[in-house]
Design a protein around this motif. Sequence first.
Motif, PDB file in Angstrom:
ATOM      1  N   THR A 133       0.843  -1.191   0.000  1.00 41.43           N
ATOM      2  CA  THR A 133       0.000   0.000   0.000  1.00 41.43           C
ATOM      3  C   THR A 133       0.876   1.237   0.000  1.00 41.43           C
ATOM      4  N   CYS A 134       0.593   2.153  -0.904  1.00 39.54           N
ATOM      5  CA  CYS A 134       1.338   3.405  -0.956  1.00 39.54           C
ATOM      6  C   CYS A 134       0.934   4.304   0.203  1.00 39.54           C
ATOM      7  N   ILE A 135       1.775   5.282   0.472  1.00 38.52           N
ATOM      8  CA  ILE A 135       1.519   6.259   1.529  1.00 38.52           C
ATOM      9  C   ILE A 135       1.061   7.548   0.870  1.00 38.52           C
ATOM     10  N   SER A 136       0.030   8.147   1.432  1.00 35.90           N
ATOM     11  CA  SER A 136      -0.486   9.388   0.868  1.00 35.90           C
ATOM     12  C   SER A 136      -0.036  10.620   1.642  1.00 35.90           C
ATOM     13  N   LYS A 137       0.317  10.466   2.934  1.00 35.49           N
ATOM     14  CA  LYS A 137       0.723  11.647   3.703  1.00 35.49           C
ATOM     15  C   LYS A 137       1.450  11.216   4.965  1.00 35.49           C
ATOM     16  N   LEU A 138       2.416  12.019   5.381  1.00 38.53           N
ATOM     17  CA  LEU A 138       3.034  11.854   6.689  1.00 38.53           C
ATOM     18  C   LEU A 138       3.344  13.223   7.252  1.00 38.53           C
ATOM     19  N   SER A 139       3.305  13.333   8.593  1.00 40.55           N
ATOM     20  CA  SER A 139       3.477  14.633   9.235  1.00 40.55           C
ATOM     21  C   SER A 139       3.921  14.436  10.676  1.00 40.55           C
ATOM     22  N   TRP A 140       4.907  15.250  11.106  1.00 36.34           N
ATOM     23  CA  TRP A 140       5.334  15.264  12.507  1.00 36.34           C
ATOM     24  C   TRP A 140       4.329  16.053  13.328  1.00 36.34           C
ATOM     25  N   CYS A 141       4.105  15.602  14.558  1.00 33.35           N
ATOM     26  CA  CYS A 141       3.220  16.331  15.469  1.00 33.35           C
ATOM     27  C   CYS A 141       3.939  17.600  15.932  1.00 33.35           C
ATOM     28  N   PRO A 142       3.347  18.795  15.742  1.00 35.67           N
ATOM     29  CA  PRO A 142       4.030  20.036  16.129  1.00 35.67           C
ATOM     30  C   PRO A 142       4.043  20.300  17.630  1.00 35.67           C
ATOM     31  N   THR A 143       3.228  19.559  18.391  1.00 35.38           N
ATOM     32  CA  THR A 143       3.157  19.803  19.837  1.00 35.38           C
ATOM     33  C   THR A 143       3.740  18.668  20.660  1.00 35.38           C
ATOM     34  N   LEU A 203       6.689  12.306  17.530  1.00 29.41           N
ATOM     35  CA  LEU A 203       5.476  11.582  17.141  1.00 29.41           C
ATOM     36  C   LEU A 203       5.215  11.832  15.660  1.00 29.41           C
ATOM     37  N   LEU A 204       5.302  10.770  14.862  1.00 24.02           N
ATOM     38  CA  LEU A 204       5.143  10.857  13.415  1.00 24.02           C
ATOM     39  C   LEU A 204       3.864  10.128  13.013  1.00 24.02           C
ATOM     40  N   ALA A 205       3.003  10.823  12.261  1.00 28.32           N
ATOM     41  CA  ALA A 205       1.758  10.240  11.768  1.00 28.32           C
ATOM     42  C   ALA A 205       1.918   9.886  10.295  1.00 28.32           C
ATOM     43  N   VAL A 206       1.488   8.678   9.924  1.00 28.89           N
ATOM     44  CA  VAL A 206       1.606   8.182   8.558  1.00 28.89           C
ATOM     45  C   VAL A 206       0.239   7.687   8.112  1.00 28.89           C
ATOM     46  N   LEU A 207      -0.205   8.157   6.944  1.00 27.11           N
ATOM     47  CA  LEU A 207      -1.507   7.756   6.399  1.00 27.11           C
ATOM     48  C   LEU A 207      -1.303   6.928   5.139  1.00 27.11           C
ATOM     49  N   PRO A 208      -1.585   5.608   5.184  1.00 29.70           N
ATOM     50  CA  PRO A 208      -1.555   4.801   3.962  1.00 29.70           C
ATOM     51  C   PRO A 208      -2.711   5.197   3.039  1.00 29.70           C
ATOM     52  N   LEU A 212       0.744   5.873  14.011  1.00 27.78           N
ATOM     53  CA  LEU A 212       1.527   6.791  14.824  1.00 27.78           C
ATOM     54  C   LEU A 212       2.783   6.073  15.294  1.00 27.78           C
ATOM     55  N   TYR A 213       3.934   6.688  15.051  1.00 30.83           N
ATOM     56  CA  TYR A 213       5.223   6.119  15.455  1.00 30.83           C
ATOM     57  C   TYR A 213       5.864   7.058  16.480  1.00 30.83           C
ATOM     58  N   ASP A 214       6.083   6.530  17.678  1.00 28.12           N
ATOM     59  CA  ASP A 214       6.761   7.289  18.732  1.00 28.12           C
ATOM     60  C   ASP A 214       8.236   6.929  18.679  1.00 28.12           C
ATOM     61  N   ILE A 215       9.041   7.824  18.133  1.00 32.97           N
ATOM     62  CA  ILE A 215      10.461   7.538  17.934  1.00 32.97           C
ATOM     63  C   ILE A 215      11.334   8.518  18.709  1.00 32.97           C
ATOM     64  N   THR A 257      14.325   1.865  19.643  1.00 23.02           N
ATOM     65  CA  THR A 257      13.084   1.494  20.305  1.00 23.02           C
ATOM     66  C   THR A 257      11.983   2.401  19.796  1.00 23.02           C
ATOM     67  N   ILE A 258      11.039   1.833  19.066  1.00 27.97           N
ATOM     68  CA  ILE A 258       9.956   2.600  18.456  1.00 27.97           C
ATOM     69  C   ILE A 258       8.636   1.946  18.833  1.00 27.97           C
ATOM     70  N   ILE A 259       7.694   2.764  19.288  1.00 27.82           N
ATOM     71  CA  ILE A 259       6.376   2.276  19.673  1.00 27.82           C
ATOM     72  C   ILE A 259       5.380   2.681  18.593  1.00 27.82           C
ATOM     73  N   GLU A 260       4.657   1.706  18.094  1.00 25.41           N
ATOM     74  CA  GLU A 260       3.698   1.951  17.017  1.00 25.41           C
ATOM     75  C   GLU A 260       2.276   1.852  17.557  1.00 25.41           C
ATOM     76  N   ARG A 261       1.457   2.827  17.172  1.00 28.16           N
ATOM     77  CA  ARG A 261       0.033   2.815  17.515  1.00 28.16           C
ATOM     78  C   ARG A 261      -0.772   3.157  16.267  1.00 28.16           C
ATOM     79  N   THR A 262      -2.078   2.981  16.349  1.00 27.53           N
ATOM     80  CA  THR A 262      -2.950   3.304  15.221  1.00 27.53           C
ATOM     81  C   THR A 262      -4.158   4.089  15.706  1.00 27.53           C
ATOM     82  N   VAL A 263      -4.673   4.934  14.820  1.00 31.18           N
ATOM     83  CA  VAL A 263      -5.903   5.687  15.057  1.00 31.18           C
ATOM     84  C   VAL A 263      -6.853   5.360  13.917  1.00 31.18           C
ATOM     85  N   GLN A 264      -8.085   5.023  14.240  1.00 32.86           N
ATOM     86  CA  GLN A 264      -9.077   4.644  13.239  1.00 32.86           C
ATOM     87  C   GLN A 264     -10.341   5.461  13.489  1.00 32.86           C
ATOM     88  N   PRO A 265     -10.393   6.698  12.972  1.00 31.33           N
ATOM     89  CA  PRO A 265     -11.483   7.613  13.354  1.00 31.33           C
ATOM     90  C   PRO A 265     -12.837   7.282  12.734  1.00 31.33           C
TER      91      PRO A 265
END
Length: 761
Positions: free
Chosen positions: A276-286, A290-295, A303-306, A319-327
């Motif tokens: 699956t290609c990626i359409s967007k990624l963005s660092w959390c400004p606050t 925390l890096l957000a990646v949208l396939p 969400l990757y906590d690096i 050591t990287i912790i991966e989480r997901t958000v499914q709105p």
Amino acid sequence: MAASTRFDISWSPINPDKFLTFGVDISLYRVENITEDKVSKSQGQAISDGKCANLIAVNNDHQYNMKCVSWYPKPEPDNLLAIGLNHGKVILTSFGQESDPQGLIGKVFVPKHARTCHTLSWNPIDSNFLAAAFGEKSRYDPSILIWDINAKPAVELSSTPERTRTFPTNIDSSSSVTKPVAEFGASETTMSLAWSYHEQQTLIAGMNNKHLRLYDLRDSTRPVKATVTKAVYGITPDPHTNNRLASYCDGQVSIWDLRNFDKPIITLSSEKHNNTCISKLSWCPTRLGLLAVLPKDNPIIKLYDIQHATFSGDDVEPTIIERTVQPYGNHSVSSFAWHPTHENRMLTITPGATIKDITVFERIALAWSPHTSVTWSCGKKLLHISSISDDLENDISAKMKCRASHGYGLHADILANLENVNGDKKLTSLWTWLHDIVTNLKEDSKVKLSGKTAMKLPGVKSIVKGETNSSGVCIRSNQTLVEWDGLDWTLESTMYTSEARTRILHLCGWRFDRDDKSIMEFLAELEEDGEYERAAAVSLFNLKLKQTIQTLNRGKSGADLNLTVVAMALSGYTDDKNTLWREMCSALCKELKNPYLRAMFSFLISDSDNYDSVLKLCLSDINVLEVFLTIAKFDVCRSQCDPSSRPSQQVFISCNFCGKSIASNMLTGSSRSRVMTSFGGGIANKSKISSCPSCRKPLPRCAICLMNMGTPATPPPTNTTKEEIEELTSDTKRSQFNNWFTWCQTCRHGGHATHMTSWFR
């Protein structure tokens, strides 16, 4: 931010309650709270439980020509947008009535040839600069143009046939700018670009599907740095960490460190979405790291906590912790946008223009203090509760801490410990019993309470080892075979008798002779007092099983267990180790509350309790309460009473060169000859070393006297007191603390303890 036929979304960099969406046109929204008198959905779209988005303006001047939109990062003029068009022009526009003292709205930046402008990026430091990227190659034309929005427009546009044929004629020529301030990438293609958040003149670009390049506006002839990679899309610098950026290619995200630009320091890929290609990624400004990646065409945002990753040249697995958000459940997400100032707040939008305002909750780290307070963190918030309950003082841990801090159990006068039991009947009875035992022992002329044993309560172990005898020698017990009474078969057990064992029975309150008449009289007294459990235990310990069962049958039902049931269980006793009876009795023993009943079953199944294990458990519980000084005093008293309880040495100093221990007591016989055996007067026969016994390398030097570790401290200064000199030269200790080598755990500098103490004074 790049656009397509799908909807994209972006927060305002200035107004925290405004955002825009764009696809065919551009829509501006304001976020408002939903109140009881304002709940009609006709006023706006509900984007969360307590907020709605109200449409306040629409810009459709450039329908079907828009390729990308970027929001001006300064407050004036308000809501200024840069729009990249299909034919390469960049237009500054807004939503109608905004004030424009600088005359920026309506300006047009025109390239030499018509190519699609697919990415725009404002300089976050010097907002006058606007970078435009072109993904189509044109001979001799640059693929990156840097425009100055304050540049003066050209007097007139060139009227070449190509320009007349390609560009619309409804654009005012007086607002057109045709000369950029910088150009990069001649005859090349640019897939993505972004400005550095920390370097005003630095621009990062992904070019030709194979290069990442860093350009400096002060030198447009060549890139400052470059690397070969396919991850040239979606370049996103980290706003919190200098020299760090992210990019992607297909289903893989690469994290780069500009100081080591040869290869990515981290590569993120999901096995589940490799194709699956990626359409967007963005660092959390606050939020740091925390890096957000949208396939693409996917319902989840990863969400990757690096923030704890290792950024160095070493090949260390981060050591990287991966989480997901499914709105939206199983519905795909078209785009998302982090809020620039509100912590972990995110807007999401679907291909059908459904908007949601969500908060990405942090992992909660909970810490329970030994001092009964609770602290936990959530994002940048730190919450603390000093006390979780008013009844906490009744908790056993609080009682243990209070008693330990008052020296509970360390008083020479046993009855002084009653002050810390707070009326506890069992503990009061225990200390009173111990006091009576000590009194009886002191009155017993055969018990010696002097020297090493004078400071402790003589117990079973001390008496058996002969520590209370006048001779101090353990007296050997007499062994006799005694037949069990009440069994259907013959069973003999060894019974040990001695003067010391008789004294131990007296300590337990069993003041009777070992003959049958004395035992029966003692049992009758116990039964008269209603102590049937104790009477049964005494009978059993004297191998009278039948008498034990009869005693239990005569006993009345207790509050927790019927004694006749216990008698029935005892009647099935067998000495076979592998029987169902032994297994069931072992389980029943743990459920019994009466100590005499537990002792009886433990005696029959040979399940002996371990005093050391119980002691270690109690010490570990008290250790959590951080009353270390009290524990240390207890350990000192215990080691003086019982030298065998003193733990062996577990920590050693190792050599910096060979890594082996430099302790002299760890050396072999051949190595001991290298040890310096004496120095100075008064402390001969002390092993001192100034070099490693294994590799002969010199040990570290004291930072004050410059002598190697292992040599004695130099004579004290002239202002040293007499007491300090006596302590330094004392021969009462095996290794004086003043000569110990101490060092800082950060810089590793150190020296003799006495020198370090004098230095910091």
